[in-house]
Design a protein around this motif. Structure first.
Motif, PDB file in Angstrom:
ATOM      1  N   THR B  49       0.855  -1.174   0.000  1.00 62.22           N
ATOM      2  CA  THR B  49       0.000   0.000   0.000  1.00 62.22           C
ATOM      3  C   THR B  49       0.892   1.226   0.000  1.00 62.22           C
ATOM      4  N   SER B  50       0.649   2.098  -0.961  1.00 62.93           N
ATOM      5  CA  SER B  50       1.481   3.274  -1.148  1.00 62.93           C
ATOM      6  C   SER B  50       0.736   4.519  -0.677  1.00 62.93           C
ATOM      7  N   ASN B  51       1.305   5.229   0.264  1.00 64.74           N
ATOM      8  CA  ASN B  51       0.681   6.430   0.806  1.00 64.74           C
ATOM      9  C   ASN B  51       1.508   7.654   0.435  1.00 64.74           C
ATOM     10  N   GLU B  52       0.848   8.652  -0.081  1.00 63.19           N
ATOM     11  CA  GLU B  52       1.524   9.868  -0.500  1.00 63.19           C
ATOM     12  C   GLU B  52       2.281  10.498   0.652  1.00 63.19           C
ATOM     13  N   LEU B  68      10.723  -1.380  -4.733  1.00 66.17           N
ATOM     14  CA  LEU B  68      10.750  -0.033  -4.164  1.00 66.17           C
ATOM     15  C   LEU B  68       9.530   0.757  -4.632  1.00 66.17           C
ATOM     16  N   ILE B  69       8.833   1.325  -3.688  1.00 66.25           N
ATOM     17  CA  ILE B  69       7.642   2.103  -4.008  1.00 66.25           C
ATOM     18  C   ILE B  69       7.846   3.537  -3.556  1.00 66.25           C
ATOM     19  N   ASN B  70       7.529   4.445  -4.481  1.00 65.96           N
ATOM     20  CA  ASN B  70       7.620   5.867  -4.186  1.00 65.96           C
ATOM     21  C   ASN B  70       6.302   6.531  -4.539  1.00 65.96           C
ATOM     22  N   HIS B  71       5.784   7.326  -3.626  1.00 70.03           N
ATOM     23  CA  HIS B  71       4.498   8.003  -3.852  1.00 70.03           C
ATOM     24  C   HIS B  71       4.694   9.463  -3.467  1.00 70.03           C
ATOM     25  N   SER B  77       2.466   7.269  -8.312  1.00 69.46           N
ATOM     26  CA  SER B  77       3.154   6.269  -7.510  1.00 69.46           C
ATOM     27  C   SER B  77       3.979   5.421  -8.459  1.00 69.46           C
ATOM     28  N   THR B  78       5.190   5.056  -8.037  1.00 66.52           N
ATOM     29  CA  THR B  78       6.037   4.228  -8.878  1.00 66.52           C
ATOM     30  C   THR B  78       6.462   2.981  -8.121  1.00 66.52           C
ATOM     31  N   LEU B  79       6.584   1.909  -8.893  1.00 64.06           N
ATOM     32  CA  LEU B  79       7.100   0.639  -8.370  1.00 64.06           C
ATOM     33  C   LEU B  79       8.353   0.314  -9.158  1.00 64.06           C
ATOM     34  N   THR B  80       9.463   0.154  -8.475  1.00 66.46           N
ATOM     35  CA  THR B  80      10.715  -0.216  -9.133  1.00 66.46           C
ATOM     36  C   THR B  80      11.105  -1.613  -8.694  1.00 66.46           C
ATOM     37  N   VAL B  81      11.220  -2.482  -9.673  1.00 59.64           N
ATOM     38  CA  VAL B  81      11.690  -3.839  -9.410  1.00 59.64           C
ATOM     39  C   VAL B  81      13.198  -3.802  -9.571  1.00 59.64           C
ATOM     40  N   THR B  82      13.924  -3.960  -8.498  1.00 61.99           N
ATOM     41  CA  THR B  82      15.381  -3.847  -8.538  1.00 61.99           C
ATOM     42  C   THR B  82      16.019  -5.224  -8.742  1.00 61.99           C
ATOM     43  N   SER B  83      17.141  -5.215  -9.455  1.00 61.90           N
ATOM     44  CA  SER B  83      17.870  -6.460  -9.715  1.00 61.90           C
ATOM     45  C   SER B  83      16.900  -7.584 -10.078  1.00 61.90           C
ATOM     46  N   ALA B  84      16.180  -7.348 -11.145  1.00 63.26           N
ATOM     47  CA  ALA B  84      15.120  -8.279 -11.533  1.00 63.26           C
ATOM     48  C   ALA B  84      15.674  -9.657 -11.894  1.00 63.26           C
TER      49      ALA B  84
END
Lengths: 111, 117
Positions: B49-52, B68-71, B77-84
């Motif tokens: 759940t991503s909260n601003e 990683l989620i950034n809001h 809101s962004t979701l980054t899948v790292t080292s996929a």
């Protein structure tokens, strides 16, 4: 949120009404019944929701039993584009709590 | 109204690289967004759940350092899948809460199909 039980799959002839049942016997008094559908490789789409009265919109009708322990989503004239997975969800529509998706019903509309 | 735009719709990346998925609310402000993951023929599973303006809340079993989620704003809101890795290949879906509009409840993006090769 209360759990729901739906049949895994159903078929419906094109042009006929599709009736999708949902059991939610543990629903609490302030929980609404929501229906969403997911067409293959797309995000879920809102269809309809209700508390205790029957509801109708341009997409479907929702029939909720008097004891609210079950409901039926009715697509009056199913088309091939209605082929999708249909999810019945019960929740309190307050706050920002997430939607819990069960397994849903895979509806296949047959030409 | 109440449209959520998710981008990209499809992405292929190499193992070890990172991929960013964006979720934008186009005509409303979304203080809360949700990220789901869906495997073939399976239901949607909530990831976080991503909260601003605050840290995301992750579901049990979801690695926060990997997803990683950034809001940072009320519309993104962004979701980054790292080292996929190949096992991260899946269908990722975001949704925005319309809790002030009980007629819709939630609106969903169109999803991102990630393939890691």
């Amino acid at each position: 949120d209360a759990k729901t039980t739906q049949p895994t799959s159903m078929d419906c002839a094109e042009g006929r009404a599709a009736n999708l049942p949902c059991n939610h016997s543990t629903i609490s008094g302030n929980e609404y019944v929501y229906w969403y559908r997911q067409i293959h490789s797309q995000g879920p789409q809102y269809i309809i929701h209700g508390l205790k009265n029957n509801e109708t919109n341009e997409m479907a009708s929702l029939i909720i039993t008097e004891d609210r322990k079950s409901s039926t989503l009715i697509l009056p004239h199913a088309t091939l584009r209605d082929t999708a997975v249909y999810y019945c969800i019960v929740r309190v529509p307050t706050g920002a709590n997430n939607l819990f998706f069960g397994t849903g019903t895979r509806l296949t509309v047959i030409p | 109204g109440a449209v959520v735009s998710q981008h990209p719709s499809r992405v292929i990346c190499k193992s070890g690289t990172s991929v960013k998925i964006e979720c934008r609310s186009l005509d409303f402000q979304a203080t809360t967004m949700f990220w789901y993951r869906q495997f073939p023929k399976k239901s949607l599973m909530l990831m976080a759940t991503s909260n601003e303006g605050s840290k995301a809340t992750y579901e049990q079993g979801v690695e926060k350092d990997k997803f990683l989620i950034n809001h940072a704003s009320l519309t993104l809101s962004t979701l980054t899948v790292t080292s996929a890795h190949p096992e991260d290949s899946s269908f990722y879906i975001c949704s925005a809460s319309l809790y002030m509009r009980s007629d819709y409840g939630y609106t969903f993006g169109s999803g991102t199909r990630l393939t890691v090769v």
